[in-house]
Scaffold this active site. Structure first.
Site, short mmCIF file in Angstrom:
data_model
loop_
_atom_site.label_atom_id
_atom_site.label_comp_id
_atom_site.label_asym_id
_atom_site.label_seq_id
_atom_site.Cartn_x
_atom_site.Cartn_y
_atom_site.Cartn_z
NE ARG A 146 35.04 77.57 14.73
CZ ARG A 146 34.15 77.34 15.53
NH1 ARG A 146 32.87 77.64 15.56
NH2 ARG A 146 34.52 76.92 16.95
CB THR B 236 30.06 74.40 15.28
OG1 THR B 236 29.58 75.23 16.37
CG2 THR B 236 31.17 73.21 16.06
CG PHE C 179 32.55 65.32 19.16
CD1 PHE C 179 32.86 66.39 20.07
CD2 PHE C 179 31.40 65.03 19.11
CE1 PHE C 179 32.03 67.41 20.41
CE2 PHE C 179 30.33 66.30 19.12
CZ PHE C 179 30.64 67.10 19.88
CE LYS D 56 38.29 74.91 19.18
NZ LYS D 56 37.52 74.00 18.74
CD GLU E 130 34.29 78.83 27.73
OE1 GLU E 130 33.61 77.88 27.37
OE2 GLU E 130 34.43 79.74 26.91
NE ARG F 276 28.97 80.79 19.71
CZ ARG F 276 29.38 79.34 19.90
NH1 ARG F 276 30.60 79.18 20.52
NH2 ARG F 276 28.46 78.56 19.54
CG ASN G 36 36.23 74.13 15.01
OD1 ASN G 36 37.23 74.14 15.94
ND2 ASN G 36 35.08 74.16 15.44
CE1 TYR H 127 35.24 73.01 23.40
CE2 TYR H 127 37.30 71.96 23.44
CZ TYR H 127 36.27 72.94 22.92
OH TYR H 127 36.81 73.57 21.88
CG HIS I 198 36.55 78.14 22.56
ND1 HIS I 198 35.48 77.34 22.70
CD2 HIS I 198 36.63 79.00 23.68
CE1 HIS I 198 34.69 77.73 23.92
NE2 HIS I 198 35.44 78.43 24.45
#
Ligand code: GTP
Ligand code: MG
Length: 151
Positions: free
Chosen positions: A102, A91, A57, A9, A126, A85, A112, A49, A115
């Site tokens: 993270r 998260t 949010f 990100k 995706e 993951r 964070n 998203y 993704h």
């Protein structure tokens, strides 16, 4: 082999964490099959998203994702969706274990840094959203026989 979509990100890019993040996936033994840097539009971020559009949010999240360069990647390997993951961590970086991306490198839930697709359906969707089929490179890496063995 399974494929997953991973994105660094804008905060991860701006903080100089591109090589650190790529390195963790690469050293694990996963194979990079697509990569590019781009600034997603807000509309594109909303598509990415879309599952979260009812969340409070959502707007801020999409503003953030489209606020700067994102490094979009596809990684391939046995179990890469689920284990990717795991490498990323929870998260909320306050709850991510040390040793995860993270956990080691982020502090705030809205910043964070990375993704990762959360399942095989979302991975497929995706990858199709972020990449055209001819941007995905199929190849055998020399290391594969050392990573997976022969059986
Ligand atoms: P992604 O890999 O980015 O999809 O994160 P995730 O799968 O771990 O979490 P999820 O898909 O549920 O949420 C997507 C993103 O929304 C997260 O990475 C966070 O940046 C943000 N987010 C999730 N929950 C919250 C929250 O409670 N507050 C805020 N401010 N942001 C949140
Ligand atoms: Mg998610």
């Amino acid at each position: 082999l399974e494929r997953t979509f991973i994105a660094i990100k804008p905060d991860g890019v701006q903080r100089g964490l591109i090589s650190e993040i790529i390195s963790r996936f690469e050293k694990k033994g996963f194979k990079l099959v697509a990569i590019k840097i781009m600034i997603p539009s807000k509309d594109f971020a909303q598509k990415h998203y879309h599952d979260l559009k009812e969340r409070p949010f959502f707007n801020g999240l999409c503003d953030f994702l489209s606020s700067g360069p994102v490094v979009a990647m596809v990684w391939e390997g046995e179990g890469v969706i689920k284990y990717g993951r795991k490498l990323i961590g929870a998260t909320d970086p306050q709850k991510s274990e040390p040793g995860t991306i993270r956990g080691d490198l982020a502090v705030g839930v809205g910043r964070n840094i990375i993704h990762g697709s959360d399942g095989s359906e979302t991975a497929k969707d995706e990858i199709a959203l972020w990449f055209t089929p001819w941007e995905l490179v199929s190849y055998t890496s020399n290391a594969e026989k050392w990573i997976y063995g022969i059986n």
